[in-house]
Scaffold this motif. Structure first.
Motif, PDB file in Angstrom:
ATOM      1  N   MET A 142      40.683  42.258  44.328  1.00 25.88           N
ATOM      2  CA  MET A 142      41.328  41.450  43.131  1.00 25.88           C
ATOM      3  C   MET A 142      40.131  40.504  42.565  1.00 25.88           C
ATOM      4  O   MET A 142      40.088  40.678  41.470  1.00 25.88           O
ATOM      5  CB  MET A 142      42.177  40.311  43.802  1.00 25.88           C
ATOM      6  N   ALA A 143      39.074  40.032  43.444  1.00 32.28           N
ATOM      7  CA  ALA A 143      37.954  39.517  42.932  1.00 32.28           C
ATOM      8  C   ALA A 143      37.237  40.452  42.145  1.00 32.28           C
ATOM      9  O   ALA A 143      36.797  39.768  41.038  1.00 32.28           O
ATOM     10  CB  ALA A 143      37.164  38.967  44.340  1.00 32.28           C
ATOM     11  N   SER A 144      36.903  41.581  42.375  1.00 33.80           N
ATOM     12  CA  SER A 144      36.192  42.678  41.359  1.00 33.80           C
ATOM     13  C   SER A 144      37.138  42.758  40.044  1.00 33.80           C
ATOM     14  O   SER A 144      36.464  43.206  39.149  1.00 33.80           O
ATOM     15  CB  SER A 144      36.149  43.884  42.191  1.00 33.80           C
ATOM     16  N   MET A 145      38.497  42.508  40.170  1.00 31.78           N
ATOM     17  CA  MET A 145      39.017  42.526  38.860  1.00 31.78           C
ATOM     18  C   MET A 145      39.332  41.327  38.405  1.00 31.78           C
ATOM     19  O   MET A 145      39.837  41.009  37.108  1.00 31.78           O
ATOM     20  CB  MET A 145      40.497  42.894  39.114  1.00 31.78           C
ATOM     21  N   GLY A 146      38.281  40.216  38.646  1.00 24.46           N
ATOM     22  CA  GLY A 146      38.311  38.822  37.991  1.00 24.46           C
ATOM     23  C   GLY A 146      39.480  38.126  37.953  1.00 24.46           C
ATOM     24  O   GLY A 146      39.648  37.007  37.611  1.00 24.46           O
ATOM     25  N   VAL A 147      40.020  38.244  39.410  1.00 25.04           N
ATOM     26  CA  VAL A 147      41.522  37.513  39.576  1.00 25.04           C
ATOM     27  C   VAL A 147      41.239  36.699  40.953  1.00 25.04           C
ATOM     28  O   VAL A 147      40.725  37.345  41.872  1.00 25.04           O
ATOM     29  CB  VAL A 147      42.614  38.512  39.664  1.00 25.04           C
ATOM     30  N   PRO A 148      41.347  35.542  40.896  1.00 25.29           N
ATOM     31  CA  PRO A 148      40.952  34.562  42.148  1.00 25.29           C
ATOM     32  C   PRO A 148      42.197  34.681  43.016  1.00 25.29           C
ATOM     33  O   PRO A 148      43.220  34.888  42.727  1.00 25.29           O
ATOM     34  CB  PRO A 148      41.176  33.184  41.644  1.00 25.29           C
ATOM     35  N   ALA A 149      41.794  35.055  44.157  1.00 25.72           N
ATOM     36  CA  ALA A 149      42.743  35.591  45.340  1.00 25.72           C
ATOM     37  C   ALA A 149      42.032  35.080  46.744  1.00 25.72           C
ATOM     38  O   ALA A 149      40.969  34.951  46.853  1.00 25.72           O
ATOM     39  CB  ALA A 149      42.635  37.167  45.366  1.00 25.72           C
ATOM     40  N   VAL A 150      42.901  34.823  47.716  1.00 27.97           N
ATOM     41  CA  VAL A 150      42.650  34.237  48.980  1.00 27.97           C
ATOM     42  C   VAL A 150      43.360  34.883  49.941  1.00 27.97           C
ATOM     43  O   VAL A 150      44.543  35.109  49.921  1.00 27.97           O
ATOM     44  CB  VAL A 150      42.666  32.856  48.848  1.00 27.97           C
ATOM     45  N   SER A 151      42.610  35.357  50.981  1.00 28.63           N
ATOM     46  CA  SER A 151      43.330  35.787  52.180  1.00 28.63           C
ATOM     47  C   SER A 151      43.605  34.938  53.318  1.00 28.63           C
ATOM     48  O   SER A 151      42.850  34.152  53.639  1.00 28.63           O
ATOM     49  CB  SER A 151      42.727  37.136  52.597  1.00 28.63           C
TER      50      SER A 151
END
Lengths: 401, 401
Positions: A84-93
């Motif tokens: 998701m980060a590589s798609m420019g969207v902030p995400a956290v696991s």
């Protein structure tokens, strides 16, 4: 809307699939929704870890097994966040410690007790997609636990309940819940909606795409679920409380080949016989499904019951050791076929219509059992598909009424 | 005795090696000692995980990278606990959350701040071998961090300090600390003991089997370390504070081929020139090692310094852009050779003896730098092995005095 989306191991089995899932979640997020994602371990990775463990210790301590297995989902969620980060969207696991996914203490088969939602809510408020490890929890000792079969579905529903989510989507490799197994009944049709109770009966009957535990939890907390495919954008099947809009009497036909019939002939006709027999089986953890008691010859009685194929021989041995009777017969070449539908409760003649379908097809019924929303018959295993098709046609389940 | 034992990835790379380590720990435990084991990820598994991540995202968020990498050690410790269980010895694995291994917030390069020892002590009191994930911690956000290079050694020393352990054993694939690299100097001999300071100098010089961070920590808290092989039962090398029993003046000879010399000729001879030059390099994170300033011709001065091969060209470019001077020369075909020994502090003539050895071998010295317990010379890289042998022989390091 706050939406919990759960994807199984197959859906995140390789790079392309991870990006497929990431894409779907990002699409939802870009519509302005809050998205919580629950993931299983990649592909067959849990099995790989189990094999590694067995190589070290054929009978590994369950606590350590859970410590090992929980790494699988943690890898999935970390990789998904990277995608998701590589798609420019902030995400956290987040893993079970970070969420604080409290369970009972039982390793390998824990139940969720309580979920702290503070961390998740904080991350959502920062407009992140939150990706959470399915299948795992922590117990009062601060040890990892796993939830056993259907674990990740249960995690998703529990999270949806705790977060008061608007929807809990369970992504799988089928389009939804069908009126019958499409591999066996050609005219089988995907249902737009089933009730929790119908889904529970279907799950028990081996036709379920959802595990009972997750459906029970969804029913208890009123979590609206959708079962849909991760491979296409078809609508899927909604699982919720309810009076069905469609007013279908029967929702589906299901079969379970894993059934064996044990007939105990010529038991003494005195009080406590059934108790003694089934208590003995219960002590050995043998689950009994259908039970039929009939009057035998010369003041005796006969008890016939079904259990899983696996347990049938042990059940017979236990009975031989503990009970007085004339003869016992074990038949594993039988199958259960059931109709399920919330509409049955208020409709007379549903069972009769099912029996008629079987009579028309010259299929012999060996046992019958019913619940409020289900009728199950035991028949010869070889006749299962023919029976399913006959019933499916009789109730006209293939047509979109 | 409470003993902390740390094993690297190679030592737990497969089933047999896991059992080898388990066996050694169980042996210690059966002597009546309390045993805490620190493990790295199996073999090259960390690299496998890094490759998986890069396939998803060539520039993955460091937080998620740490979330992914920490699964490696968790698998090692769980499998080790299973191995010990199969040997009938109670063992428990703990990860950074369970220990509460608090670090700074910096992902991928965190520093240990505080270790809660309560859980570990409880497990030890229950007579369990406690197996702890190396290399990882948690930060104030309750996120996983990793400790960067030498991380698992640092974990082991930090645990030994927090638990007031009697000994911290670092198991590796060499027998201990040698007077010189045995691959380069045939007569090299294993040392029974080195001081923390000697170990620090050796580590800096590229000859270290231990990372500086772990040695610094050991020195700070007075943790007695032993470096020894996981493949045999040889005694290893003790690292501790101290006046050495052996009274050896020089402990060892080390070489570091990763050195480049940058000579800046004809700088203005005015105040602040050295400050301007090195400040510029510091701003770009270029680490400088040796520095030599000399008077040049016609009221100028020359500054010569060494840095890593990798940084040399950038350093030269920065100087060209910011400084006034006549010429600049970059030479990467140089190497550092050093003698290290706590005995040097009180012994005159040690440096002279080293220079004599080099002179006898007709090796030209290009720069010299010294500390209290070290003398380093810069020479042509091609002459490194010859220099090491000459010095080793001159100080008679191969003989067990």
């Amino acid at each position: 809307m706050l939406i919990v989306k759960k994807f199984g191991g197959t859906s995140v089995g390789n790079r392309d699939r991870i990006f497929n899932v990431a894409g779907r979640c990002v699409e939802e997020y870009k519509k302005g929704n809050d998205v919580v994602v629950v993931l299983s371990a990649m592909g067959k990775y849990t099995d790989v870890l189990i094999d590694m463990a067995k190589e070290i210790n054929p009978n590994p301590p369950k606590r350590e097994m859970d410590m090992l297995l929980t790494t699988g989902e943690q890898q999935s969620v970390a990789l998904m966040a990277m995608a998701m980060a590589s798609m420019g969207v902030p995400a956290v696991s987040l893993n079970a410690f970070q969420v604080a996914m409290h369970t009972t203490s039982t390793y390998s088969n824990a139940r969720i007790k309580r979920i702290d939602t503070e961390r998740i809510r904080n991350e959502i408020e920062q407009h992140k997609i939150v990706i959470i490890t399915g299948f795992q929890g922590i117990n009062k000792y601060d040890d990892y636990t796993t939830l056993g079969r259907g674990g990740s579905d249960t995690t998703a529903v529990a999270l949806a309940a705790a977060l008061h989510a608007d929807l809990c989507e369970i992504y799988t490799d089928v389009d939804g819940v069908y009126t019958a197994d499409p591999r066996k009944v050609k005219s089988a049709r995907k249902l737009d909606m089933v009730t929790y109770d119908e889904m529970l009966e279907l799950a028990t009957l081996g036709a379920g795409v959802l595990h009972n535990r997750s459906v029970e939890l969804a029913k208890k907390y009123g979590v609206q679920m959708v079962v849909r495919s991760s491979l296409n954008t078809n609508e899927g099947t909604i699982v919720k409380e309810g009076n069905k809009m469609e007013k279908m009497i029967v929702s589906g036909v299901a079969a379970d080949p894993d059934a064996a019939r044990v007939a105990v002939i010529g038991l003494k006709d005195e009080p406590g016989v059934a108790f003694k027999l089934f208590n003995e089986l219960a002590k050995h953890n043998i689950n009994i499904d259908m039970i039929l008691q009939s009057v035998g010859r010369h003041g005796t009685k006969d008890i016939t019951f079904t259990c899983s194929d696996e347990d049938a021989d042990e059940a017979a041995e236990l009975i031989k050791a503990k009970m007085d009777f004339e003869s016992i017969d074990v038949n594993k070449d039988v199958a259960k076929v059931s109709i399920v539908g919330a509409g049955m409760q208020s409709n007379a003649g549903v069972a009769a219509k099912m029996f008629e379908a079987l009579y028309d097809s010259n299929i012999n019924i060996r046992m019958i059992s019913t619940s409020e929303i289900r009728v199950t018959v035991l028949i010869n295993a070889s006749e299962t598909e023919r029976a399913m098709n006959a019933i499916h046609d009789k109730f006209d389940l293939g047509s979109d009424k």
